[in-house]
Design a protein around this motif. Structure first.
Motif, PDB file in Angstrom:
ATOM      1  N   TYR A  90       0.833  -1.204   0.000  1.00 45.92           N
ATOM      2  CA  TYR A  90       0.000   0.000   0.000  1.00 45.92           C
ATOM      3  C   TYR A  90       0.867   1.252   0.000  1.00 45.92           C
ATOM      4  O   TYR A  90       1.861   1.331   0.723  1.00 45.92           O
ATOM      5  CB  TYR A  90      -0.882  -0.020   1.250  1.00 45.92           C
ATOM      6  N   ALA A  91       0.489   2.238  -0.806  1.00 47.29           N
ATOM      7  CA  ALA A  91       1.104   3.564  -0.774  1.00 47.29           C
ATOM      8  C   ALA A  91      -0.018   4.585  -0.877  1.00 47.29           C
ATOM      9  O   ALA A  91      -0.910   4.448  -1.714  1.00 47.29           O
ATOM     10  CB  ALA A  91       2.092   3.748  -1.912  1.00 47.29           C
ATOM     11  N   GLY A  92       0.002   5.601  -0.018  1.00 45.40           N
ATOM     12  CA  GLY A  92      -1.051   6.606  -0.031  1.00 45.40           C
ATOM     13  C   GLY A  92      -0.543   7.955   0.415  1.00 45.40           C
ATOM     14  O   GLY A  92       0.539   8.072   0.994  1.00 45.40           O
ATOM     15  N   MET A  93      -1.343   8.979   0.123  1.00 43.57           N
ATOM     16  CA  MET A  93      -0.968  10.329   0.507  1.00 43.57           C
ATOM     17  C   MET A  93      -2.226  11.170   0.717  1.00 43.57           C
ATOM     18  O   MET A  93      -3.228  10.962   0.042  1.00 43.57           O
ATOM     19  CB  MET A  93      -0.034  10.858  -0.562  1.00 43.57           C
ATOM     20  N   SER A  94      -2.158  12.101   1.663  1.00 40.78           N
ATOM     21  CA  SER A  94      -3.268  12.998   1.965  1.00 40.78           C
ATOM     22  C   SER A  94      -3.002  14.375   1.390  1.00 40.78           C
ATOM     23  O   SER A  94      -1.898  14.898   1.503  1.00 40.78           O
ATOM     24  CB  SER A  94      -3.465  13.129   3.480  1.00 40.78           C
ATOM     25  N   ASP A  95      -4.036  14.945   0.805  1.00 41.39           N
ATOM     26  CA  ASP A  95      -3.991  16.310   0.259  1.00 41.39           C
ATOM     27  C   ASP A  95      -2.804  16.561  -0.664  1.00 41.39           C
ATOM     28  O   ASP A  95      -2.258  17.666  -0.700  1.00 41.39           O
ATOM     29  CB  ASP A  95      -3.999  17.339   1.394  1.00 41.39           C
ATOM     30  N   PHE A  96      -2.384  15.549  -1.388  1.00 45.13           N
ATOM     31  CA  PHE A  96      -1.288  15.648  -2.360  1.00 45.13           C
ATOM     32  C   PHE A  96      -0.015  16.220  -1.748  1.00 45.13           C
ATOM     33  O   PHE A  96       0.754  16.915  -2.404  1.00 45.13           O
ATOM     34  CB  PHE A  96      -1.715  16.487  -3.572  1.00 45.13           C
ATOM     35  N   ASP A  97       0.198  15.940  -0.476  1.00 43.99           N
ATOM     36  CA  ASP A  97       1.372  16.430   0.240  1.00 43.99           C
ATOM     37  C   ASP A  97       2.341  15.268   0.449  1.00 43.99           C
ATOM     38  O   ASP A  97       2.308  14.601   1.474  1.00 43.99           O
ATOM     39  CB  ASP A  97       0.956  17.049   1.572  1.00 43.99           C
ATOM     40  N   PHE A  98       3.200  15.037  -0.524  1.00 48.10           N
ATOM     41  CA  PHE A  98       4.130  13.910  -0.484  1.00 48.10           C
ATOM     42  C   PHE A  98       5.142  14.044   0.647  1.00 48.10           C
ATOM     43  O   PHE A  98       5.558  13.062   1.239  1.00 48.10           O
ATOM     44  CB  PHE A  98       4.855  13.795  -1.828  1.00 48.10           C
ATOM     45  N   PRO A 121      -7.564  -5.331   6.507  1.00 50.68           N
ATOM     46  CA  PRO A 121      -6.661  -4.813   7.536  1.00 50.68           C
ATOM     47  C   PRO A 121      -5.300  -4.464   6.924  1.00 50.68           C
ATOM     48  O   PRO A 121      -4.822  -5.159   6.030  1.00 50.68           O
ATOM     49  CB  PRO A 121      -6.548  -5.965   8.534  1.00 50.68           C
ATOM     50  N   LYS A 122      -4.715  -3.354   7.387  1.00 50.05           N
ATOM     51  CA  LYS A 122      -3.429  -2.892   6.863  1.00 50.05           C
ATOM     52  C   LYS A 122      -2.539  -2.445   8.013  1.00 50.05           C
ATOM     53  O   LYS A 122      -3.013  -1.881   8.985  1.00 50.05           O
ATOM     54  CB  LYS A 122      -3.620  -1.699   5.920  1.00 50.05           C
ATOM     55  N   LEU A 123      -1.247  -2.662   7.859  1.00 52.46           N
ATOM     56  CA  LEU A 123      -0.238  -2.115   8.759  1.00 52.46           C
ATOM     57  C   LEU A 123       0.414  -0.967   7.999  1.00 52.46           C
ATOM     58  O   LEU A 123       1.053  -1.188   6.973  1.00 52.46           O
ATOM     59  CB  LEU A 123       0.787  -3.178   9.142  1.00 52.46           C
ATOM     60  N   ILE A 124       0.225   0.262   8.489  1.00 50.28           N
ATOM     61  CA  ILE A 124       0.618   1.466   7.764  1.00 50.28           C
ATOM     62  C   ILE A 124       1.685   2.224   8.539  1.00 50.28           C
ATOM     63  O   ILE A 124       1.541   2.462   9.736  1.00 50.28           O
ATOM     64  CB  ILE A 124      -0.587   2.402   7.560  1.00 50.28           C
ATOM     65  N   TYR A 125       2.752   2.641   7.826  1.00 45.44           N
ATOM     66  CA  TYR A 125       3.756   3.538   8.397  1.00 45.44           C
ATOM     67  C   TYR A 125       3.539   4.920   7.792  1.00 45.44           C
ATOM     68  O   TYR A 125       3.583   5.089   6.577  1.00 45.44           O
ATOM     69  CB  TYR A 125       5.172   3.047   8.114  1.00 45.44           C
ATOM     70  N   ASN A 133       0.599   2.229  12.320  1.00 49.20           N
ATOM     71  CA  ASN A 133      -0.760   2.004  12.788  1.00 49.20           C
ATOM     72  C   ASN A 133      -1.376   0.804  12.081  1.00 49.20           C
ATOM     73  O   ASN A 133      -1.076   0.527  10.916  1.00 49.20           O
ATOM     74  CB  ASN A 133      -1.640   3.227  12.501  1.00 49.20           C
ATOM     75  N   LEU A 134      -2.261   0.138  12.773  1.00 47.12           N
ATOM     76  CA  LEU A 134      -3.064  -0.919  12.187  1.00 47.12           C
ATOM     77  C   LEU A 134      -4.408  -0.307  11.824  1.00 47.12           C
ATOM     78  O   LEU A 134      -5.081   0.276  12.677  1.00 47.12           O
ATOM     79  CB  LEU A 134      -3.258  -2.070  13.180  1.00 47.12           C
TER      80      LEU A 134
END
Length: 142
Positions: A90-98, A121-125, A133-134
Motif C-alpha cells: 500500500y502507498a497513499g498520501m493525503s492532500d497531495f502532500d508527499f 486490515p493494513k499495517l501502515i507507516y 498504525n493498524l
C-alpha cells in the motif's frame, strides 16, 4: 528500526510474488479506516478504487471528522502472492502532500459472498507522523 522492518517487509512482498489477485476492471467502494475514530466522534471517510491492471488498484477517499477538517486521500495497492497467501503493498498520501502525509504499508484483503464484500486490515507507516498504525477498512467489490 521501524523503517528497516517496514522496508524489509515491503521488499520481501514485492520480491516473492506478483499478480496475486485478478483485480482488473473491478470497482471497490468502502470505508477508509474504521479503527481510527472514537465512538463519540462522527467520521465520514468513503473510498472508491478501481483495478487498473491484474495486480494494481488505485483510488481516492475523502476523510472528514466532525465536519471540520476535510482531506482528499489518494492511494495505490499492488497485489502480490507470498506462498499461497495474497497480500497487497500500500502507498497513499493525503492532500497531495508527499513530503508530510505519505504512507506505506502492507495488508491483506479478505473477500466474502462471491467476492462481493471485503475487509482489508493494513499495517501502515506514516512518514509525516513517524508512526505505525493498524487500520481496518471494509466495503463492496463489483
Amino acid at each position: 528500526m521501524k523503517n528497516f522492518i517496514l522496508t524489509f517487509a515491503l521488499t520481501a512482498l514485492v520480491t516473492f510474488g506478483a499478480n496475486a489477485q485478478n483485480v482488473k476492471g473491478d470497482w471497490y467502494v468502502g470505508t477508509g479506516d474504521v479503527a481510527d475514530v472514537a465512538w463519540t466522534d462522527l467520521s465520514i471517510s468513503p473510498t472508491v478504487g478501481y483495478g487498473v491492471t491484474d495486480a494494481l488498484q488505485i483510488g481516492f477517499g475523502i476523510n472528514q471528522v466532525e465536519f471540520e477538517d476535510t482531506d482528499l486521500d489518494i492511494y495505490a495497492r499492488y497485489f502480490v502472492t507470498v506462498g499461497e497467501e495474497n497480500f497487497f503493498v500500500y502507498a497513499g498520501m493525503s492532500d497531495f502532500d508527499f513530503a508530510t502525509d505519505f504512507q506505506l504499508g502492507i495488508g491483506k484483503m479478505f473477500t466474502f459472498y462471491n467476492d462481493a464484500l471485503f475487509v482489508d486490515p493494513k499495517l501502515i507507516y506514516d512518514t509525516g507522523d513517524k508512526t505505525t498504525n493498524l487500520t481496518l477498512g471494509f466495503g463492496l467489490k463489483f
